[in-house]
Design an enzyme around this catalytic site. Sequence first.
Site, PDB file in Angstrom:
ATOM      1  N   GLU A 125      29.680  45.613  47.288  1.00 31.00           N
ATOM      2  CA  GLU A 125      29.281  44.213  47.162  1.00 31.00           C
ATOM      3  C   GLU A 125      27.765  44.039  47.109  1.00 31.00           C
ATOM      4  O   GLU A 125      27.265  43.136  46.434  1.00 31.00           O
ATOM      5  CB  GLU A 125      29.849  43.389  48.321  1.00 31.00           C
ATOM      6  CG  GLU A 125      31.356  43.196  48.267  1.00 31.00           C
ATOM      7  CD  GLU A 125      32.139  44.302  48.931  1.00 31.00           C
ATOM      8  OE1 GLU A 125      33.381  44.204  48.971  1.00 31.00           O
ATOM      9  OE2 GLU A 125      31.507  45.278  49.401  1.00 31.00           O
TER      10      GLU A 125
ATOM     11  N   ARG B  49      43.790  30.986  48.004  1.00 29.45           N
ATOM     12  CA  ARG B  49      44.822  31.913  47.551  1.00 29.45           C
ATOM     13  C   ARG B  49      46.113  31.194  47.153  1.00 29.45           C
ATOM     14  O   ARG B  49      46.708  31.485  46.118  1.00 29.45           O
ATOM     15  CB  ARG B  49      45.116  32.923  48.652  1.00 29.45           C
ATOM     16  CG  ARG B  49      46.198  33.926  48.295  1.00 29.45           C
ATOM     17  CD  ARG B  49      46.498  34.823  49.486  1.00 29.45           C
ATOM     18  NE  ARG B  49      47.387  35.909  49.135  1.00 29.45           N
ATOM     19  CZ  ARG B  49      47.794  36.834  50.002  1.00 29.45           C
ATOM     20  NH1 ARG B  49      47.381  36.777  51.266  1.00 29.45           N
ATOM     21  NH2 ARG B  49      48.607  37.796  49.629  1.00 29.45           N
TER      22      ARG B  49
END
Length: 622
Positions: free
Chosen positions: A358, A465
């Site tokens: 990341e 989600r």
Amino acid sequence: MSDGQMTDLTELAQQLRVDAVRCSEVASSGHPTSSLSAADLMAVLLARHLRYDFDDPSNPENDHLIFSKGHATPLLYSMYKAAGAISDDELVTYRALGSRLEGHPTPRLPWVEVATGALGQGLPIGVGTALAGKRLDRLPYRVWVLCGDSELAEGSMAEAFEHAGYEGLDRLVAIIDVNRLGQRGPTRFGWDTGAYARRIEPRGWNTIEIDGHNPQEIEQAYAAAESSAKPTAILARTTKGAGVSAVADQEGKHGKPVPDVDEAISELGGPREIRVGVVKPSYTAPPHSFGEPARYEPPTYNVGDDVATRNAFGEAFAALGHARPDVVGLDAEVSDSTRMQFFAKEHPDRFFQFYIAEQQMIAAAVGLQVRGWKPYAATFAAFLSRAYDFIRMAAISRADLRLVGSHAGIAIGQDGPSQMGLEDIAALRAVHSSTVLHPCDGNQTAALVGEMADRTGISYLRTGRGETPVIYGPDEDFPIGGSRVLRSSSDDAVTLIGAGVTVHEALAAADQLESEGVRARVIDVYSIKPVDAFTVRAAAEETGCLVTVEDHWAEGGLGDAVSDVFASGIPTPAMIKLAVREMPGSASPAEQLRMAGIDRAAIASAVRTFLTNRSVTARPTR
């Protein structure tokens, strides 16, 4: 290289040292010893290998020079003086109030493209710029990065070496100043350049070990780097404080002016006024283009459909890719979850995979936007925390980034707290000049993806989600800084404020309360920063009580953004903040919301309690 050329380069290096000592003395601070060690390396680069037009910093053919060891600004600014970019009068304003010559480099200077100073960032950013050159611009510019040996301990450097080798970034050169001493003492491997080479070379790099004070060896190393088919790491053994015996190779001298500036300048041979005619790049071709801009045609969803906002993001970003040839997508091996995979499938030439790295992903985004590309970087909201220092520094760089955090909040359900972004809104709100957006349905998400494209600074889109009902039509606008009043009447007793999944819980709670004879205003604050202060203040004045509901820790999120509206002395209404306050475990999404006290039943209960308490308080006493 002739003896005369060697002498000229040595003289230039000594001038850089003198000027580094001078400006640090005037400022009574700075890092001259870290500058003295790399002076020969930068003298050869400036005079013989850098291709740069100081009169036109935006020239797409320019090489890129990044000081990853950003504390060595006395050397960088001395180079600018030697190149004729700044005057001696400006040089001696180093670190002064209002000066462009800050203690660590920032883009206040037109020749500085990114801010550095947090060690371990320059090379990962350089990887991004080199990727732009190879895969997007398709131009032959070179990226030179001056690194310190101390920062090689950073995990982000390992990510950068790994990715550059994997991508075969042959026009990336890491010049590593191995001067043996860090801030508090010796570095891990001291002058053992071979130890570093053994770690870097297996990652697909060409490594060259040299004497960093020998212009001939430096010249040969640069020439070899320019002909290499791999990225090159030049491991240059140097002496910290080189040229000034009072500080050379001595501990305890880091970050301090030399003790006797006149003596040091005399030892270095005195001031010089050498000017370097830096070679400008020769025009080869314009940057590559992926087509002409077109009208953004976002995906559309029918009111009443159930759509996950992460799906809407993926489909919208793929559509934006057709309209905007300047947007690029970055992933850290979770594109199937964030739905960045839709963009990857339709625009493979503008998609970049960084695997589980990341820090490198965000650094590359910074490097890509240096060349005018518009990066969208997506991962789980929780995992952006790994790269937070890069996000913070990107703001100092005045970088334009678009971040997308999926799987936010406890509503993701059974995966548990390690996967739940619960501090992301607070973290991103704290970034200077940032934008924080949290859509609640598919059409709103698609609109905000387009809004972000031309937004300056750091923009963050928080997606969920699970599926949520579509409540907005496909042609509605959602300007950044706005909100939506979903329920309102002159009889409203309270205002419910949500974002994302809690908007739907607030609407359901309002329905429940209305069946009991209580009217509640409902506001969707999809833009958490900047927040719609006008609408919030109006609701406070008209209803007297604001109930904020957020799928986030209580600190720094939606509730605090709403509270801040009243921080300038405006009368504060009654406020109730419903948020996640206990560490969650694994449970279904509905169970998570109920246990955290942010579902519709908890909202309605909080309103009833408030109204009861207000009624009791309002009764006259005998």
